[in-house]
Structure formats: structure tokens, C-alpha cells
Write a protein that holds these residues in place. Structure first.
Motif, PDB file in Angstrom:
ATOM      1  N   LYS A  10      56.679  -3.301-105.556  1.00  0.00           N
ATOM      2  CA  LYS A  10      58.074  -3.402-105.993  1.00  0.00           C
ATOM      3  C   LYS A  10      58.612  -2.023-106.380  1.00  0.00           C
ATOM      4  O   LYS A  10      59.768  -1.685-106.073  1.00  0.00           O
ATOM      5  CB  LYS A  10      58.182  -4.367-107.173  1.00  0.00           C
ATOM      6  CG  LYS A  10      59.609  -4.611-107.624  1.00  0.00           C
ATOM      7  CD  LYS A  10      59.684  -5.675-108.702  1.00  0.00           C
ATOM      8  CE  LYS A  10      61.128  -5.939-109.098  1.00  0.00           C
ATOM      9  NZ  LYS A  10      61.228  -6.990-110.136  1.00  0.00           N
ATOM     10  N   HIS A  11      57.788  -1.223-107.052  1.00  0.00           N
ATOM     11  CA  HIS A  11      58.202   0.119-107.455  1.00  0.00           C
ATOM     12  C   HIS A  11      58.507   0.974-106.229  1.00  0.00           C
ATOM     13  O   HIS A  11      59.525   1.686-106.177  1.00  0.00           O
ATOM     14  CB  HIS A  11      57.086   0.751-108.295  1.00  0.00           C
ATOM     15  CG  HIS A  11      57.465   2.027-108.969  1.00  0.00           C
ATOM     16  ND1 HIS A  11      57.263   3.262-108.383  1.00  0.00           N
ATOM     17  CD2 HIS A  11      58.032   2.273-110.176  1.00  0.00           C
ATOM     18  CE1 HIS A  11      57.685   4.211-109.201  1.00  0.00           C
ATOM     19  NE2 HIS A  11      58.162   3.641-110.297  1.00  0.00           N
ATOM     20  N   ASP A  43      48.518  -8.708-109.551  1.00  0.00           N
ATOM     21  CA  ASP A  43      49.748  -8.432-110.306  1.00  0.00           C
ATOM     22  C   ASP A  43      50.073  -6.937-110.286  1.00  0.00           C
ATOM     23  O   ASP A  43      51.234  -6.541-110.126  1.00  0.00           O
ATOM     24  CB  ASP A  43      49.600  -8.909-111.753  1.00  0.00           C
ATOM     25  CG  ASP A  43      49.620 -10.427-111.865  1.00  0.00           C
ATOM     26  OD1 ASP A  43      50.028 -11.093-110.887  1.00  0.00           O
ATOM     27  OD2 ASP A  43      49.218 -10.953-112.921  1.00  0.00           O
ATOM     28  N   ARG A  67      48.784   3.530-107.448  1.00  0.00           N
ATOM     29  CA  ARG A  67      49.928   3.082-106.668  1.00  0.00           C
ATOM     30  C   ARG A  67      49.643   3.198-105.163  1.00  0.00           C
ATOM     31  O   ARG A  67      50.021   2.330-104.381  1.00  0.00           O
ATOM     32  CB  ARG A  67      51.174   3.885-107.024  1.00  0.00           C
ATOM     33  CG  ARG A  67      51.720   3.571-108.421  1.00  0.00           C
ATOM     34  CD  ARG A  67      53.228   3.700-108.457  1.00  0.00           C
ATOM     35  NE  ARG A  67      53.740   3.557-109.816  1.00  0.00           N
ATOM     36  CZ  ARG A  67      53.922   2.417-110.447  1.00  0.00           C
ATOM     37  NH1 ARG A  67      53.590   1.288-109.823  1.00  0.00           N
ATOM     38  NH2 ARG A  67      54.412   2.366-111.670  1.00  0.00           N
ATOM     39  N   LYS A 103      53.369  -5.039-108.540  1.00  0.00           N
ATOM     40  CA  LYS A 103      54.256  -4.112-109.246  1.00  0.00           C
ATOM     41  C   LYS A 103      54.339  -2.766-108.507  1.00  0.00           C
ATOM     42  O   LYS A 103      55.402  -2.146-108.444  1.00  0.00           O
ATOM     43  CB  LYS A 103      53.760  -3.911-110.675  1.00  0.00           C
ATOM     44  CG  LYS A 103      53.903  -5.139-111.558  1.00  0.00           C
ATOM     45  CD  LYS A 103      53.344  -4.905-112.945  1.00  0.00           C
ATOM     46  CE  LYS A 103      53.464  -6.154-113.801  1.00  0.00           C
ATOM     47  NZ  LYS A 103      52.849  -5.960-115.144  1.00  0.00           N
ATOM     48  N   ASP A 104      53.199  -2.339-107.955  1.00  0.00           N
ATOM     49  CA  ASP A 104      53.208  -1.092-107.179  1.00  0.00           C
ATOM     50  C   ASP A 104      54.134  -1.211-105.970  1.00  0.00           C
ATOM     51  O   ASP A 104      54.900  -0.285-105.665  1.00  0.00           O
ATOM     52  CB  ASP A 104      51.786  -0.757-106.700  1.00  0.00           C
ATOM     53  CG  ASP A 104      50.850  -0.440-107.843  1.00  0.00           C
ATOM     54  OD1 ASP A 104      51.340  -0.084-108.922  1.00  0.00           O
ATOM     55  OD2 ASP A 104      49.628  -0.564-107.659  1.00  0.00           O
TER      56      ASP A 104
END
Length: 374
Positions: free
Chosen positions: A77-78, A70, A125, A74-75
Motif C-alpha cells: 500500500k505504501h 499484514d 519494504r 502495508k508495504d
């Protein structure tokens, strides 16, 4: 740094969600796609191969924890969102673009469209990006000078001393459980606090426990109550490693983690599956679903505030000082026994790591100044 290759900005995307429908923002390439590439794309996958695909997918999912996947999602997508806003293509990996990205992460504000990120978050990240590129059959070179030198500068300029959560000591815990009721929710939360503290457990380990061993469970381990002795907690470690944590009986039933567990299991009617579960609003019905680890953090904060711990500080500051990890560091700070036993209980590879957890212990108990004759 050299200027990265530019690509034309996309103006054909919906204004309300410019990334909607972008395949880069979706799931990773499925193993079915890889199987299809081996033969004719238009051919149907044979039934026996479909079964093998499902098996391979399950193993692939278990290669890393759900929380890790998860976080990496998110990394990714960022990163892809930042690339689109600035006219860069996320694929293939370009060290110059990634160097600019982490620079924006460190600077924050208009360059990122959000507050600046901490150094550990930026490093996380990068790990997430590296993992995501690898899943797509690509490689990101973190040793490339455009990434390495920028990251070194970020570390040098922005690294700050770590902010650690306050430890919950033994007396604190007694005051905290006194604020809980004796209804079903109170019985569960009392068992969570006492077991988490006595076992020196992480919040994910607490909620990941099953009441009995189940080899098909997605949990982090299980418990075994040994009559007259205590509770043996078996936990999944990194990779294929397991560790055992012994939680002995307390000096009184009121503060005994074993009694608290037995009481919760009996009144919660927990026969198998997750040990700690959600409770419906009627406070009488126990769900089958496992609690989120966020519940442990909220529980610690709520009971710390209710018990008036560190009351000399402003209310808001006290809430920020404590979290789920306060239970784990509390055991390390409270237990007046040889350090090696605490190290074993917490599963630390080194004594130095254990010492980092000893937050509110008297740091000047050993006075080297006087010992040297001064």
C-alpha cells in the motif's frame, strides 16, 4: 539512473481519498480467479472445486504468518500510494521506479511525504514488494543495477548502529511483579512476565500459547505442566520446525513461573484455547480472545516505570529503553550458567547470536589485557 517511464496523473479520483477503490490497493488475486481462468469465465465453479478452492485458500494463508502478511500488505500500500502521487504505474514492476521509491524512502521529507525510513525498514519494504509481485505472477529483480546500486548507497550512507532494548534482569523482574495487584488482571500479567522471562520467549510466542495442545489452533504452541518438575513449552519454529523449552520451578512461590501459571489458569478458568486472554473492564470476566502481543510490550514498560528501574534516567527515556524483548534478553544476561544452555533455551542457531542478547552483563569480567601480562 535512467528516467523511468511516466504515466499521466489520474485526476478523476476523489479528493478525500485518491486511492479509494483502486484494485491495486485491495486484496491479492483470489485463487477462485485462477480456477475460473482455467475454464469458461462465465461458467459456475463445480461444488467439489469450490471445496478444493477453500482448502487451497487455507493452505495459502498458512504459508506465512498473519503478522508477515499484514506487514507485506502495508508495504504494498505504501509503494502504490507513492507511485500514484508521483505519476508512476506500480505494475508491472519497473526497477527504475523501485530505485526511485527506495531513494525517496531514505531521503524522507517532501520526497516521501513522511519522515525518512531506516535501512532495515527499507530492506523489509523491498521484501514485501517482491512477495506482492510474486503473488501477482510477476517478478522483481533485486539484483538489477537500478535497485542494487541505490540500496548499496543507502546502506553506506544511512546505516546506523542498532538500537537495542535494555535487558530486564532478575532483580528488576522481582521489583516489577511486586507492582502488580492480586486481582485477575494482576495474576495474568504476573504469569506473562515470569513465563516470558524464564522461557526467554518472544512476545508473540507468549501470547501465542494455548493451555493444551490443539492441532486446529492458530497459536504458536502450547504448555504442559509436569507435576513436581516444571512447564514444558512447545513452540512452532520457522517452517515445519518445532522446539521445546523447559521452564523449571523457582526458588520461591512468589517468583516461580510455574506457580504463577497454575494460579492464573485456576482463577482464570482456562480449560482450553488461548492461555493468555483479554479481561473485561469488570476485572472478573475472562474473554475467549487471545491477547495481542502489544500487551506484553506495554506491560513491560508500565511495570518498569512503576518499579523505578533505571531511576537515574529521565522518565521518558526509561520508557523507550524497555519493551517486550527485554524479557528475552534479560534471561540471557542474568543466567549464570554455561552459554550453550542459554543458547538452547532461546533457540539460537549460534552462540554469537546469544551473546548479542547479553546486554547488561559485565563485559569486562574476562580481562584479556591483564591475562596477556599488561
Amino acid at each position: 539512473m535512467e528516467s523511468p517511464p511516466q504515466k499521466p496523473a489520474r485526476n478523476d479520483l476523489p479528493a478525500d481519498d485518491p486511492l479509494d477503490g483502486d484494485p491495486l490497493e485491495g486484496e491479492l488475486p483470489d485463487i477462485v480467479d485462477l480456477v475460473m481462468e482455467m475454464g469458461q469465465p462465465e461458467a459456475r465453479v463445480p461444488a467439489h472445486v469450490e471445496e478444493l478452492v477453500e482448502t487451497a485458500r487455507e493452505y495459502a494463508d498458512n504459508a506465512s504468518s498473519e503478522n508477515t502478511r499484514d506487514a507485506y500488505a502495508k508495504d504494498w500500500k505504501h509503494f502504490t500510494s507513492w507511485c500514484r502521487r508521483n505519476g508512476f504505474d506500480p505494475l508491472p514492476p519497473d526497477s527504475k521506479v523501485i530505485g526511485l521509491y527506495i531513494s525517496a524512502c531514505a531521503a524522507g521529507g517532501a520526497k516521501l511525504g513522511a519522515p525518512a525510513l531506516s535501512v532495515p525498514t527499507i530492506e523489509r519494504r523491498l521484501s514485501g514488494l517482491s512477495w506482492s509481485f510474486t503473488q501477482r505472477g510477476l517478478s522483481m529483480d533485486r539484483a538489477d543495477r537500478h535497485i542494487r546500486t541505490v540500496l548499496a548507497g543507502i546502506r553506506r550512507k544511512h546505516t546506523r548502529p542498532p538500537r537495542v532494548k535494555e535487558a530486564v534482569l532478575g532483580d528488576d523482574l522481582i521489583a516489577m511483579i511486586a507492582t502488580l495487584g492480586h486481582d485477575l488482571r494482576g495474576l495474568r500479567d504476573r504469569a506473562i512476565l515470569l513465563l516470558g522471562f524464564a522461557g526467554g520467549l518472544r512476545r508473540s510466542e507468549i501470547v501465542g500459547l494455548d493451555v493444551t495442545r490443539d492441532d486446529d489452533s492458530d497459536g504458536a504452541g502450547w504448555i504442559e505442566i509436569l507435576p513436581g518438575k516444571g512447564v514444558l513449552v512447545t513452540l512452532r519454529g520457522k517452517g515445519d520446525r518445532w522446539r521445546e523449552v523447559e521452564v523449571g520451578r523457582g526458588s520461591s512461590d512468589h517468583t516461580c513461573p510455574v506457580v504463577a501459571l497454575e494460579t492464573w489458569i485456576r482463577f482464570g478458568r482456562i480449560a482450553r484455547g488461548p492461555l493468555f486472554r483479554r479481561i473485561f473492564k469488570d476485572n472478573k470476566t475472562v474473554d475467549v480472545e487471545r491477547l495481542s502481543d502489544k500487551h506484553v510490550a506495554r506491560l513491560v514498560k508500565q511495570t518498569v516505570l512503576a518499579a523505578g528501574i533505571r531511576s537515574e534516567l529521565p522518565y521518558a527515556d526509561r520508557g523507550l529503553l524497555f519493551a517486550g524483548h527485554s524479557l528475552r534478553s534479560g534471561l540471557a544476561s542474568s543466567a549464570e550458567i554455561e552459554e550453550r544452555y542459554v543458547q538452547k533455551q532461546l533457540g539460537h542457531a549460534s552462540a554469537e547470536m546469544t551473546r548479542k542478547y547479553q546486554r547488561r552483563r559485565d563485559r569486562f569480567r574476562t580481562n584479556l589485557t591483564k591475562a596477556s601480562g599488561l
